[in-house]
Design an enzyme around this catalytic site. Structure first.
Site, PDB file in Angstrom:
ATOM      1  N   ASN A  11      82.178 -83.463  74.240  1.00 27.50           N
ATOM      2  CA  ASN A  11      81.055 -83.395  73.298  1.00 27.50           C
ATOM      3  C   ASN A  11      80.484 -81.980  73.376  1.00 27.50           C
ATOM      4  OD1 ASN A  11      78.644 -83.625  71.924  1.00 27.50           O
ATOM      5  ND2 ASN A  11      77.668 -84.986  73.423  1.00 27.50           N
ATOM      6  N   TRP A  12      80.790 -81.190  72.369  1.00 30.89           N
ATOM      7  CA  TRP A  12      80.401 -79.765  72.427  1.00 30.89           C
ATOM      8  C   TRP A  12      78.927 -79.551  72.098  1.00 30.89           C
ATOM      9  CZ3 TRP A  12      84.959 -76.761  69.617  1.00 30.89           C
ATOM     10  CH2 TRP A  12      86.126 -76.964  70.342  1.00 30.89           C
ATOM     11  N   LYS A  13      78.264 -80.587  71.635  1.00 32.66           N
ATOM     12  CA  LYS A  13      76.851 -80.475  71.240  1.00 32.66           C
ATOM     13  C   LYS A  13      76.673 -79.297  70.261  1.00 32.66           C
ATOM     14  CE  LYS A  13      75.730 -82.773  75.485  1.00 32.66           C
ATOM     15  NZ  LYS A  13      74.793 -83.063  76.558  1.00 32.66           N
ATOM     16  N   HIS A 101      73.675 -91.040  70.919  1.00 36.33           N
ATOM     17  CA  HIS A 101      73.561 -90.189  72.111  1.00 36.33           C
ATOM     18  C   HIS A 101      72.085 -90.072  72.511  1.00 36.33           C
ATOM     19  CE1 HIS A 101      73.664 -86.682  74.702  1.00 36.33           C
ATOM     20  NE2 HIS A 101      74.945 -86.924  74.855  1.00 36.33           N
ATOM     21  N   GLU A 103      70.349 -87.671  73.393  1.00 32.02           N
ATOM     22  CA  GLU A 103      69.637 -86.533  72.794  1.00 32.02           C
ATOM     23  C   GLU A 103      69.176 -86.868  71.376  1.00 32.02           C
ATOM     24  OE1 GLU A 103      72.661 -83.611  73.636  1.00 32.02           O
ATOM     25  OE2 GLU A 103      72.177 -83.797  75.765  1.00 32.02           O
ATOM     26  N   GLU A 173      75.822 -93.392  79.796  1.00 31.61           N
ATOM     27  CA  GLU A 173      75.348 -92.055  80.134  1.00 31.61           C
ATOM     28  C   GLU A 173      73.906 -92.122  80.636  1.00 31.61           C
ATOM     29  OE1 GLU A 173      77.689 -88.799  77.933  1.00 31.61           O
ATOM     30  OE2 GLU A 173      76.024 -89.381  76.684  1.00 31.61           O
ATOM     31  N   GLY A 179      73.610 -83.094  81.701  1.00 31.07           N
ATOM     32  CA  GLY A 179      73.303 -81.658  81.727  1.00 31.07           C
ATOM     33  C   GLY A 179      72.513 -81.212  82.947  1.00 31.07           C
ATOM     34  N   SER A 219      77.213 -85.067  83.556  1.00 33.86           N
ATOM     35  CA  SER A 219      77.644 -84.084  84.559  1.00 33.86           C
ATOM     36  C   SER A 219      79.040 -84.352  85.122  1.00 33.86           C
ATOM     37  CB  SER A 219      76.617 -83.983  85.699  1.00 33.86           C
ATOM     38  OG  SER A 219      75.382 -83.497  85.198  1.00 33.86           O
ATOM     39  N   GLY A 240      80.114 -83.194  78.449  1.00 30.19           N
ATOM     40  CA  GLY A 240      79.358 -82.185  77.718  1.00 30.19           C
ATOM     41  C   GLY A 240      79.718 -80.787  78.204  1.00 30.19           C
ATOM     42  N   GLY A 241      78.884 -80.249  79.085  1.00 35.09           N
ATOM     43  CA  GLY A 241      79.025 -78.863  79.547  1.00 35.09           C
ATOM     44  C   GLY A 241      80.434 -78.482  79.973  1.00 35.09           C
TER      45      GLY A 241
HETATM   46  P1  PGA Z   1      77.023 -83.258  80.358  1.00 36.51           P
HETATM   47  O1  PGA Z   1      76.756 -84.033  78.985  1.00 36.51           O
HETATM   48  O2  PGA Z   1      78.478 -83.509  80.721  1.00 36.51           O
HETATM   49  O3  PGA Z   1      76.747 -81.815  80.059  1.00 36.51           O
HETATM   50  O4  PGA Z   1      76.114 -83.830  81.383  1.00 36.51           O
HETATM   51  C1  PGA Z   1      77.313 -85.301  78.739  1.00 36.51           C
HETATM   52  C2  PGA Z   1      76.892 -85.798  77.379  1.00 36.51           C
HETATM   53  O5  PGA Z   1      75.745 -85.564  76.977  1.00 36.51           O
HETATM   54  O6  PGA Z   1      77.692 -86.433  76.655  1.00 36.51           O
END
Ligand code: PGA
Length: 257
Positions: A11-13, A101, A103, A173, A179, A219, A240-241
């Site tokens: 997930n590149w956000k 998600h 966010e 999640e 993050g 993470s 994500g990251g």
């Molecule tokens: P993260 O994000 O791996 O940077 O913690 C995961 C996500 O939000 O899908």
């Protein structure tokens, strides 16, 4: 053992323009040996503005990387300024759509009801929703993690039939792990994924529970993915990251090496 196929989605956000996205996908492709795809379904979810370029590079080079989107609106078309619909995504060969998600729930006020409408739109257009659920740190500390996750799940899946539920991917999640560099322990993550599978069995029957794929997200990195994937109820990861750097993401995807 089940025959659920592992699914690892990056997930590149809100990162990368379309030129960067092309490079990231090409680099990832070169780093993934062909045997990767026998074990794992690999998906990247770039921002909307990169989807067309991503589709082109994947199709031109006949890559086995799947394309995902990070969100969708529930109506197919109409006066909804700024929104993107499921048929628009399907036309770009998008296979997976991340829905709900944390966010989006946090910054854009998404409710379980909205999540449910989005899931239906994605299914109507023959794509697979990756439905995100997870508790905040406060909720966990108050001992409400399971309740919160089960409530989100029930809200999101209400009205779906067993076959539809069985075809979903659910991403557990925990919000406090996203993050932050602080992942859930594999034991805690595995337990919550088991709770999710049991709840799906209640809601939609044992066949749906056996086939639904449950991912862990929060993470994930090359150092912790193997222990997560060893858990019986964890079938993949939403990353994500660690998905932004192709070397790192390739190491996550090829977690057994
Ligand atoms: P993260 O994000 O791996 O940077 O913690 C995961 C996500 O939000 O899908």
């Amino acid at each position: 053992m089940t025959d659920r196929r592992d699914l690892i989605c990056g997930n590149w956000k809100m990162h990368s323009n379309h030129l960067e996205a092309i490079q990231m996908i090409q680099k990832l492709h070169y780093r993934l040996e062909p045997d990767t795809y026998e074990r794992v379904e690999v998906v990247v979810a770039p921002p909307f503005t990169s989807l067309r370029s991503a589709q082109t590079v994947i199709e031109t080079d006949r890559m086995q990387i799947g394309l995902g989107a990070q969100d969708v609106f529930w109506e197919d078309e109409g006066a909804y300024t700024g929104e993107v619909s499921a048929p628009m995504l399907a036309k770009l060969s998008v296979k997976y759509v991340i829905v709900g998600h944390s966010e989006r729930r946090q910054h854009f006020g998404e409710t379980d009801e909205m999540v449910q409408k989005k899931i239906r739109a994605v299914l109507r257009h023959e794509m697979t929703p990756i439905v995100c659920v997870g508790e905040t740190l406060d909720q966990r500390e108050e001992g409400r993690a399971t309740d919160v996750v089960v409530t989100q799940l029930r809200g999101a899946l209400s009205g779906l039939d067993a076959e539809q539920v069985g075809g979903l991917a659910i991403a557990y999640e925990p919000v406090w792990a996203i993050g932050t560099g602080r992942n859930a322990t594999p034991d805690d993550a595995g337990e919550m994924c088991e709770v999710i599978r049991n709840e799906i069995s209640e809601l939609a029957g044992s066949d749906a529970a056996e086939s639904v794929r449950i991912l862990y997200g929060g993470s994930v990195n090359p150092g912790n993915i193997k222990a997560m994937m060893a858990k019986r109820h964890i079938d993949g990861a939403l990353v994500g990251g660690a998905s932004l750097d192709p070397d790192t993401f390739a190491a996550v995807v090829r977690y057994w090496i």
